[in-house]
Design an enzyme around this catalytic site. Structure first.
Site: not given
Length: 139
Positions: A8, A80, A87
């Site tokens: 997250c 999220c 990422c």
């Protein structure tokens, strides 16, 4: 041993709760970790609501994504949109799942109202981890 990574934004609430539930539910047959795009520190309300489920995350710490762990994970779960969108690229063999969960740290209102949001997110994470456990058991 299969490996899972919960990601997250700040590794302060959602991913910490997911790591705690996964360790309890999936057990020692999985390597389990969590991290964030940034480090925001462990949220005390996340610790409090997890303790209500008899899961102690009080000694966890907020961590940045470890690229080696990420690249060797079997499953990466983003919690999220920020983590999903930011990422780092993972190899094609790493399965990615996105769970769009509300950020309880952004909840506003009275202490009781804020804790209610933390509990709602916690319970949704628990439900998703239980469903994940059933999925991996049938593979």
């Amino acid at each position: 041993m299969p490996q899972i990574y919960f990601l997250c934004t700040g590794n302060s609430c959602r991913s910490q709760m997911a790591e705690g539930f996964a360790k309890q539910i999936l057990g020692e047959q999985w390597r389990i970790a969590s991290a964030g795009i940034e480090m925001h520190g462990l949220n005390p309300k996340a610790v409090q609501v997890m303790a209500e489920k008899n899961i102690d995350i009080a000694h966890n710490r907020s961590k940045l994504i470890d690229m080696d762990y990420l690249k060797t994970s079997d499953l990466v779960i983003t919690l999220c949109g920020d983590a999903r969108d930011r990422c780092p690229v993972t190899p094609a063999n790493v399965e990615k799942i996105h769970w769009p969960l509300r950020d309880p740290a952004q909840a506003q209102g009275t202490e009781s109202e804020i804790l209610t949001v933390f509990r709602q997110v916690r319970d949704e994470i628990e439900t998703r981890i239980l469903a994940l456990a059933q999925q991996v058991a049938t593979k």
